[in-house]
Design an enzyme around this catalytic site. Structure first.
Site, PDB file in Angstrom:
ATOM      1  CG  ASN A 210      -0.176  -0.105   2.513  1.00 18.08           C
ATOM      2  OD1 ASN A 210       0.615   0.765   2.827  1.00 18.08           O
ATOM      3  ND2 ASN A 210      -0.400  -1.187   3.260  1.00 18.08           N
ATOM      4  CE  LYS A 290       8.868 -11.786 -14.125  1.00 15.01           C
ATOM      5  NZ  LYS A 290       9.666 -11.167 -15.160  1.00 15.01           N
ATOM      6  CG  ASP A 307      -5.526  -6.615  14.132  1.00 14.15           C
ATOM      7  OD1 ASP A 307      -4.742  -5.980  14.870  1.00 14.15           O
ATOM      8  OD2 ASP A 307      -6.413  -6.070  13.454  1.00 14.15           O
ATOM      9  CB  ILE A 308       0.443  -6.645  14.414  1.00 17.28           C
ATOM     10  CG1 ILE A 308       0.843  -7.428  13.159  1.00 17.28           C
ATOM     11  CG2 ILE A 308       1.627  -6.441  15.345  1.00 17.28           C
ATOM     12  CD1 ILE A 308       1.770  -6.699  12.213  1.00 17.28           C
ATOM     13  CB  VAL A 309      -2.520  -3.279  17.094  1.00 19.56           C
ATOM     14  CG1 VAL A 309      -3.919  -3.249  16.543  1.00 19.56           C
ATOM     15  CG2 VAL A 309      -2.394  -2.346  18.283  1.00 19.56           C
ATOM     16  CG  PHE A 325      -2.094   5.338  13.878  1.00 18.20           C
ATOM     17  CD1 PHE A 325      -1.302   5.026  14.956  1.00 18.20           C
ATOM     18  CD2 PHE A 325      -1.991   6.605  13.316  1.00 18.20           C
ATOM     19  CE1 PHE A 325      -0.419   5.950  15.487  1.00 18.20           C
ATOM     20  CE2 PHE A 325      -1.111   7.541  13.830  1.00 18.20           C
ATOM     21  CZ  PHE A 325      -0.322   7.215  14.923  1.00 18.20           C
ATOM     22  CE  LYS A 339     -10.681   0.079  11.683  1.00 19.08           C
ATOM     23  NZ  LYS A 339     -10.115   0.848  10.611  1.00 19.08           N
TER      24      LYS A 339
HETATM   25  O1  C5P Z   1      -8.330  -2.674  10.990  1.00 18.97           O
HETATM   26  P1  C5P Z   1      -7.425  -1.601  10.477  1.00 18.97           P
HETATM   27  O2  C5P Z   1      -6.349  -2.096   9.574  1.00 18.97           O
HETATM   28  O3  C5P Z   1      -8.123  -0.410   9.938  1.00 18.97           O
HETATM   29  O4  C5P Z   1      -6.752  -1.088  11.836  1.00 18.97           O
HETATM   30  C1  C5P Z   1      -5.693  -0.199  11.847  1.00 18.97           C
HETATM   31  C2  C5P Z   1      -4.863  -0.376  13.099  1.00 18.97           C
HETATM   32  O5  C5P Z   1      -4.597  -1.742  13.341  1.00 18.97           O
HETATM   33  C3  C5P Z   1      -3.504   0.260  12.957  1.00 18.97           C
HETATM   34  O6  C5P Z   1      -3.071   0.616  14.242  1.00 18.97           O
HETATM   35  C4  C5P Z   1      -2.668  -0.888  12.373  1.00 18.97           C
HETATM   36  O7  C5P Z   1      -1.289  -0.705  12.644  1.00 18.97           O
HETATM   37  C5  C5P Z   1      -3.236  -2.054  13.130  1.00 18.97           C
HETATM   38  N1  C5P Z   1      -3.186  -3.327  12.379  1.00 18.97           N
HETATM   39  C6  C5P Z   1      -2.354  -4.347  12.803  1.00 18.97           C
HETATM   40  N2  C5P Z   1      -2.333  -5.546  12.125  1.00 18.97           N
HETATM   41  C7  C5P Z   1      -3.131  -5.749  11.078  1.00 18.97           C
HETATM   42  C8  C5P Z   1      -3.987  -4.727  10.627  1.00 18.97           C
HETATM   43  C9  C5P Z   1      -3.996  -3.527  11.302  1.00 18.97           C
HETATM   44  O8  C5P Z   1      -1.606  -4.154  13.759  1.00 18.97           O
HETATM   45  N3  C5P Z   1      -3.093  -6.904  10.446  1.00 18.97           N
END
Ligand code: C5P
Length: 411
Positions: A210, A290, A307-309, A325, A339
């Site tokens: 992105n 490739k 989802d890391i956070v 964020f 969120k």
């Molecule tokens: O769900 P969304 O992607 O909109 O959420 C954004 C927040 O979640 C940001 O803080 C982003 O760094 C975190 N995030 C994450 N791992 C993911 C997707 C989003 O930590 N796979």
């Protein structure tokens, strides 16, 4: 308590079109608790009034060297002794030349000569004046005396030229102030930040990604390190220099970012800030060679990334504060709050990425910070100035948590 509480800073303003930016610098410094005295040259007063600077600084402005009234209040020597730091912004070619010669023929040059405090000089002038060997030699002289030169920036100038000579943005001058007067609101704290985009490999040469530049995450890392925190920055591909005193760990994919985040946070962290734009999906598997054009349609099967956070926020090793964020194009507040709850966050920084002037690749942003108790603050400005405000708020939140815990223990 602000980053710069009780610090005494003299802002010296000399006569240039950029003098108006000194007003913004004074505002930023005062917001952080610094006490400001403004000294203006005669030329500066042609561009901005002492009354404006007096209102912004909250103190009388100093303009004359041989003024009986002024000397009875705070004279030039007293002023020079009072300062913890002197910042000259903007510094014209003329004042730079006079400083290089050690002149003391007006209040500003006299204060600079008499002060034992460190000096930051932020030049601003026409590009030809800046590039003139006389000015460059004067700058070398000042540098050799340990004076810190910040800027100038390059770009469009008030005179219509394009080139080096623009005054550095006030937020960047603020950052130089932080480096000169290190603050400690986050000292003893360990902060882990994710930043930038992730890349999800399709084959050895292609990926899904992105437009995130990483600028906001890097600005937060810089602000956290300047506030004294041990700062770990886990970043996807980003073409930005690593801020000083920041430990940078480069990763590519969301999976790698997750593993690194777990490793860093589980070994102890007070604050986790998820500023990365993590790719939501990745190809189910990466082709080992490739992919070739076949003329037929090609379907990519994708699987959702972890989802890391959320993982960090729901783990047993959860840091005291977890901040996310939310970059949204509509219903910003509503989505951000959703969120906040779903990801078990303490606060979320919401921004509207539909605006063309700010957001992804820009140096500017406009954000609002939401906690469980509602909107905590809204800030607009450079990403660095926003980062400094956010870090200050996070530090307050961390101290608040510490006080609450104390209260519960009956201390
Ligand atoms: O769900 P969304 O992607 O909109 O959420 C954004 C927040 O979640 C940001 O803080 C982003 O760094 C975190 N995030 C994450 N791992 C993911 C997707 C989003 O930590 N796979």
């Amino acid at each position: 308590m602000g980053h710069l509480s009780n610090r005494h800073i003299i802002i010296g303003v000399s006569g240039g079109i950029a003098a108006y930016k000194a007003a913004e610098l004074v505002r930023l410094l005062r917001r952080e608790g610094a006490e400001i005295r403004v000294v203006m040259s005669r030329g500066a007063r042609a561009f901005i009034t002492p009354l404006s600077m007096q209102a912004l600084s909250g103190n009388p402005v100093h303009t004359e060297l041989l003024d009986e009234d002024a000397e009875m209040g705070m004279g030039h020597i007293e002023l020079a002794r009072w300062a913890d730091l002197v910042v000259l912004a903007p510094a014209t070619a003329d004042i730079i030349a006079r400083l290089a010669q050690g002149r003391a023929d007006d209040l500003l040059t006299t204060v600079v000569l008499a002060t034992p405090a460190p000096l930051i000089v932020a030049p601003a002038m026409n590009q030809h004046m800046w590039l003139n060997p006389a000015t460059l030699a004067n700058i070398d002289t000042l540098k050799a005396r340990g004076i810190q030169i910040v800027g100038p920036d390059a770009g469009e100038q008030a005179c219509g030229d394009t080139g080096p000579g623009r005054l550095l943005e006030p937020a960047d001058i603020l950052s130089a102030v932080h480096q000169c007067l290190p603050t400690s609101i986050l000292s003893g704290r360990r902060v882990v930040i994710t930043a930038g985009p992730t890349r999800e490999a399709i084959d050895p040469v292609r990926y899904l990604s992105n437009h995130s530049s990483g600028k906001m995450g890097f600005a937060l890392a810089r602000a956290a390190a300047e506030a004294g925190a041990e700062t770990i920055l886990i970043t996807g591909p980003a073409d930005i220099d690593t801020p000083e005193r920041v430990t940078r760990i480069d990763v590519e994919s969301a999976q790698e970012m997750l593993e690194t985040a777990i490793q860093e946070v589980s070994s102890g962290a007070d604050l986790f800030i998820a500023a990365a734009a993590v790719a939501d999906y990745r190809p189910v598997e990466m082709a080992s060679t490739k992919l070739k054009k076949t003329g037929a349609e090609l379907s990519l099967q994708l699987v959702q990334n972890p989802d890391i956070v959320q993982t960090v926020a729901t783990a047993s090793y959860r840091p005291t504060l977890v901040i996310g964020f939310a970059a949204e194009t509509d219903n910003v507040a509503a989505y951000a709050n959703e969120k906040l709850t779903n990801k078990n966050l303490d606060a979320i920084v919401a921004n509207d990425v539909s605006r063309q002037d700010i957001g992804f690749n820009s140096d500017y942003n406009a954000i609002s910070l939401w906690s469980r108790s509602g909107c905590e603050m809204t800030v607009e400005g450079t990403k660095l100035s926003i980062a400094v405000s956010l870090v200050q708020r996070f530090s307050d939140m961390l101290s608040g948590v510490a006080n609450q815990t104390k209260g519960q223990l009956g201390d």
